[in-house]
Design an enzyme around this catalytic site. Structure first.
Site, PDB file in Angstrom:
ATOM      1  N   HIS A  42      52.652  42.768  45.165  1.00 43.89           N
ATOM      2  CA  HIS A  42      53.491  42.391  46.288  1.00 43.89           C
ATOM      3  C   HIS A  42      54.217  43.623  46.777  1.00 43.89           C
ATOM      4  CE1 HIS A  42      52.954  38.080  46.102  1.00 43.89           C
ATOM      5  NE2 HIS A  42      53.057  38.148  44.792  1.00 43.89           N
ATOM      6  N   ASP A  85      34.852  53.755  30.404  1.00 38.43           N
ATOM      7  CA  ASP A  85      36.197  53.263  30.086  1.00 38.43           C
ATOM      8  C   ASP A  85      37.151  54.380  29.710  1.00 38.43           C
ATOM      9  OD1 ASP A  85      34.979  50.200  28.884  1.00 38.43           O
ATOM     10  OD2 ASP A  85      36.541  50.459  30.407  1.00 38.43           O
ATOM     11  N   ASP A 125      44.338  49.178  29.403  1.00 43.68           N
ATOM     12  CA  ASP A 125      45.092  50.231  28.730  1.00 43.68           C
ATOM     13  C   ASP A 125      46.586  49.964  28.726  1.00 43.68           C
ATOM     14  OD1 ASP A 125      42.746  52.148  30.419  1.00 43.68           O
ATOM     15  OD2 ASP A 125      42.788  51.892  28.255  1.00 43.68           O
ATOM     16  N   SER A 161      45.525  36.103  51.272  1.00 40.69           N
ATOM     17  CA  SER A 161      44.601  35.817  50.182  1.00 40.69           C
ATOM     18  C   SER A 161      43.414  35.070  50.731  1.00 40.69           C
ATOM     19  CB  SER A 161      45.302  34.989  49.115  1.00 40.69           C
ATOM     20  OG  SER A 161      45.819  33.823  49.707  1.00 40.69           O
ATOM     21  N   ILE A 210      38.869  55.473  32.769  1.00 43.42           N
ATOM     22  CA  ILE A 210      39.550  54.471  33.582  1.00 43.42           C
ATOM     23  C   ILE A 210      40.863  54.121  32.905  1.00 43.42           C
ATOM     24  CG2 ILE A 210      39.434  52.175  34.624  1.00 43.42           C
ATOM     25  CD1 ILE A 210      36.472  52.284  34.441  1.00 43.42           C
ATOM     26  N   CYS A 253      51.011  43.541  51.036  1.00 44.10           N
ATOM     27  CA  CYS A 253      51.554  43.346  52.370  1.00 44.10           C
ATOM     28  C   CYS A 253      52.125  44.683  52.844  1.00 44.10           C
ATOM     29  CB  CYS A 253      52.686  42.319  52.342  1.00 44.10           C
ATOM     30  SG  CYS A 253      52.196  40.755  51.617  1.00 44.10           S
ATOM     31  N   GLU A 307      38.541  46.759  29.029  1.00 43.52           N
ATOM     32  CA  GLU A 307      39.498  47.496  28.198  1.00 43.52           C
ATOM     33  C   GLU A 307      40.746  47.728  29.021  1.00 43.52           C
ATOM     34  OE1 GLU A 307      36.399  50.247  25.651  1.00 43.52           O
ATOM     35  OE2 GLU A 307      38.281  51.104  26.327  1.00 43.52           O
TER      36      GLU A 307
END
Lengths: 389, 435
Positions: free
Chosen positions: A161, A76, A117, A231, A79, A203, A115
């Site tokens: 999006h 973590d 952030d 999706s 990341i 997209c 976790e």
């Protein structure tokens, strides 16, 4: 006879030596190739850019990549997870504290130890670019920083999006492909990565990597310019689509990877063909110095450490010096602790009624009553005066 | 009639005393329909406490009463309950005496008109008899004292009761004909809250009528009397304001009291129309709409005075109603004052058209106010729109009530001059419409 035997032995010996030499060369080459990536640590920046309940699938996408990356070894602390909305605790989530990626609630990608952030409104274009380039204010905690160096392999995953040349953040702002390319160039110039893998599931995602110009970048996108990423499947109990197709099949692919697997990038490029994804996934490897076939999945998705086994003993100096402890016997404390008087108890017990401190000025009272008397006499006649006085 | 009045007073005092001693007194004094930031008892106590600490009570946004109220309650704060019951009693007695004198006046005018043969023959059933009018003053006092709105207002110790007492005394002194007292009480009422200023016109009209001075701008007698009355009113108002200055030694009370009433900074929900509108108003337009809303209160004086110049007491009733509906911080105590007058117009019953609707709506809205308040504030399942809808409906019902009485009054006057059974030119039956 002896020369013939010795010649035979010599040839055999030379043959064996040559073979050994070649093999060792081969071995070294293989080993060299094996350890040629040159990275010593792995980082991952996983970003979901859309909010609102109906964008459940973007959060599920990001969380499933997070899950895979964590399972394969990246801790973590390495990341940076940015989620623009909280789906697990959304009012409309019929199963609170869960985010599912497969229908019938087969896989909960939220788990117990997520976790996050950057959450909610902290996920902005500015924050994302600052994380990438490292130009954060000094008060930013470590968990919110990308502390990579020039031996880091970074995985960057974006979902949300998007359109031709931009990605929408939070329904109010956009990041363009030019900005992203410049951010990566800044990272290269500041030696913030060794190799970078960029995956985008939106997209027209391929438009986002069109403008890259820094070395050692490999990019994957879920759809070409002009195509929409679709999706995967809705869950009727939750009521929204749970995942996007590309990331769904990516997750299935990653579930088969374990830290010791030797699957390489060419297999990753084959994830989600048009028959499954409807859109055409794209990739870009021209800026990448190594051959994609030689890049392992775990170079980016896992945190595989190169281990060198040695048989020799190494003597380590003892770093701890014995500190002589001297106890100083301090003088015993002689002051007595007592509480300060909190309330004037004696006064409270025998409380007298509070005296009114303010009184109206005498002039006022006089003036008022004079006026009242004047009005009274004017109205009712002066004859009452003699009854009063 | 003294004995029934005394009995009524005793009953009213008993009810109020019982409620004062019960546990719902605190509950009632918190309700926004009964108290407003202008007349809450909590704020009076707070202001007096600030004064004891040496701070001006007008600092901050707590206290919006006039300095005379400070003076009054400085001595009476321990006997506040008695003071408010006394105020209610004074209001009731004043209204009783006023309506009794008004009835005598009406009856005398009617006698003169009958002798002068001014009524057509078929409207004799519209003529009022002393027998009918005998119990009206008692009914007026009863309507005031036993009105649940008044009782709530008294138990909440809202200073609206004091304002009502001053206005009732003003009405009494006007109907008695004493211009000096009328001007002084009007000045006192205006000093307390600005809106009774609109009662200046009907009081002037009534006093002129009583002194048989014709309302004609070309006559000097009209102007002489008007100037006298204006002088009394303005003089006493300025004396009151100067006296208030001497109480605390500063002019702080002017922005705190009059600035507060006029500029409506506090948007606590109440039964009025201002709060919701100004809660969603952009700052840019606020001044414009404040002016519009405040002018709306004062505006109805002019056309109503022109129409009702022969009937100034009815005009007083309509003005008080308009004030109670359109003022910036109305409470149910203001409504109780004009509702007390309704028994005086019982002869209009046959011409009223919307009584059933109005009474149903008023009852329903009064019941729904606490319900929707609870749903909005405590349960969280409604929002301010629900409460404002009930407020709007309540005010619409009040407006309908007032306009209904207006229509009935004018119609009766028309019938008295033109006959009860009206015929059109071709002989068919005609109907009267209020345009």
């Amino acid at each position: 006879m002896a020369s013939c035997c010795s010649l035979k032995i010599l040839t055999i010996l030379t043959f064996v030596l040559f073979h050994a030499f070649v093999e060792s060369n081969n071995f070294e080459a293989k080993a060299g190739q094996f350890i040629s990536s040159g990275h010593t640590n792995n980082w991952a920046v996983l970003v979901c850019t859309s909010r609102f309940w109906f964008n459940y699938r973007h959060v599920a996408n990001t969380l499933s990549v997070y899950r895979s990356v964590k399972r394969l070894g990246i801790p973590d602390s390495h990341i940076v997870l940015m989620l623009a909305d909280d789906m697990a605790c959304n009012h409309r989530n019929p199963k609170p504290a869960t985010v599912f990626s497969h229908k019938n609630m087969e896989l909960n990608v939220y788990g117990d130890d997520v976790e996050v952030d950057y959450r909610g409104y902290e996920v902005t274009v500015e924050n994302f670019l600052r994380v990438l380039t490292g130009r954060l204010p000094p008060s930013t905690p470590r968990s919110k920083r990308l502390l990579s160096d020039d031996h880091s392999n970074i995985l960057i995953y974006l979902t949300g999006h998007g359109g031709n040349g931009f990605l929408k953040f939070q329904d109010s702002e956009e990041i363009s492909n030019v900005e992203l390319a410049d951010a990566f160039e800044q990272m290269w110039q500041k030696r913030r990565y060794s190799e970078l893998l960029f995956i985008i599931d939106t997209c027209q995602g391929a438009s986002m990597y069109e403008r890259f110009y820094s070395p050692n970048l490999m990019a994957l996108a879920s759809s070409q310019v002009g195509e929409d990423s679709l999706s995967h499947q809705p869950d009727l109990a939750i009521g929204v689509h749970l995942m996007d197709r590309y990331t769904f099949y990516l997750l299935e692919f990653l579930e088969d990877i374990h830290p010791a697997s030797t699957t390489n990038m060419n297999d990753l490029f084959k994830v989600c063909p048009k028959s499954q994804c409807v859109s055409t996934p794209g990739h870009r490897t021209d800026l990448f110095l190594r051959d994609p076939g030689s890049v392992l999945i775990t170079d980016f998705f896992g945190s595989v450490r190169k281990v060198e086994i040695t048989m020799e003993t190494i003597h380590l100096p003892s770093p701890i010096e014995k500190v002589t402890e001297e106890k100083k016997y301090a003088e015993p404390q002689t002051e007595i602790h007592a509480y300060v008087d909190q309330l004037p108890v004696a006064e409270i017990i025998h409380q007298k009624p509070r005296l009114r401190d303010w009184h109206p000025p005498d002039g006022f009272i006089l003036g008022l009553w004079t006026l009242i008397l004047l009005v009274f006499f004017k109205t009712y006649g002066i004859k009452h005066l003699k009854h009063i006085f | 009639m003294a004995a029934p009045l005394a009995l009524l007073l005793i009953v009213a005092v008993t009810i109020r005393a019982l409620l004062f001693r019960s546990s719902i007194a605190d509950l009632i004094s918190e309700r926004v329909e009964v108290v407003s930031p202008l007349n809450a008892w909590k704020r009076v106590v707070e202001g007096l406490a600030l004064l004891d600490l040496g701070v001006s009570p007008y600092s901050g946004d707590v206290f919006h009463e006039t300095p005379l109220v400070i003076y009054l309650f400085h001595f009476l704060v321990d006997y506040a309950e008695v003071a408010f019951m006394l105020a209610d009693g004074i209001t009731a007695v004043a209204l009783y005496l006023a309506v009794r004198d008004y009835n005598k006046h009406v009856f005398r005018k009617q006698k003169y008109a009958l002798e002068a043969d001014r009524y057509p023959l078929d409207c004799l059933e519209l003529i009022r008899t002393p027998r009918q009018m005998h119990y009206i003053p008692l009914k007026v006092a009863m309507f005031y004292l036993l009105n649940p709105f008044t009782i709530l207002s008294c138990v909440a110790k809202s200073t609206c009761g004091l304002n009502n007492a001053v206005i009732a005394l003003f009405i009494l002194s006007t109907i008695r004909g004493s211009a000096l007292l009328s001007g002084i009480f009007l000045a006192l009422a205006t000093y307390q809250s600005i809106y009774p200023l609109t009662l200046f016109a009907p009081a002037l009209l009534y006093l002129l009528q009583r002194l048989y001075i014709p309302v004609n701008v070309h006559r000097s007698s009209f102007w002489v009397f008007t100037m006298q009355y204006v002088f009394v009113f303005l003089g006493s108002l300025s004396v009151l304001i100067c006296l208030s200055f001497f109480l605390l030694g500063s002019w702080d009370f002017l922005p705190s009291v009059y600035g507060f009433i006029l500029s409506v900074p506090d948007l606590t929900p109440n039964i009025g129309l201002f709060w919701y509108f100004f809660a969603e108003m952009f700052e840019h337009f606020r001044l414009f709409f404040i002016c519009v809303f405040q002018i709306n209160v004062f505006f109805y004086t002019i056309p109503l005075s022109i129409k009702l110049k022969e009937h100034p007491v009815f005009l007083i009733f309509m003005q008080i109603a308009v004030i109670s509906i359109f003022k910036s911080y109305p409470t149910v105590g203001d409504i109780a004052l004009y509702m007390a007058f309704l028994p005086a117009w019982t002869h209009l019953y046959r011409f009223l058209r919307n009584i059933f609707l109005v009474s149903c709506v008023l009852l329903a809205c009064s019941a729904l106010f606490p319900v929707l308040w609870h749903l909005w504030i405590y349960a969280g399942s409604a929002n301010s729109n629900f409460y404002y809808a009930i407020t709007l409906l309540f005010n619409v019902a009040q407006i309908l009530l007032v306009s209904d009485y207006f229509y009935a009054f004018l119609r009766r006057e028309y019938h008295l001059t033109h006959g009860l059974y009206l015929k059109r030119k071709d002989g068919t039956e005609a109907t009267l419409v209020l345009k």
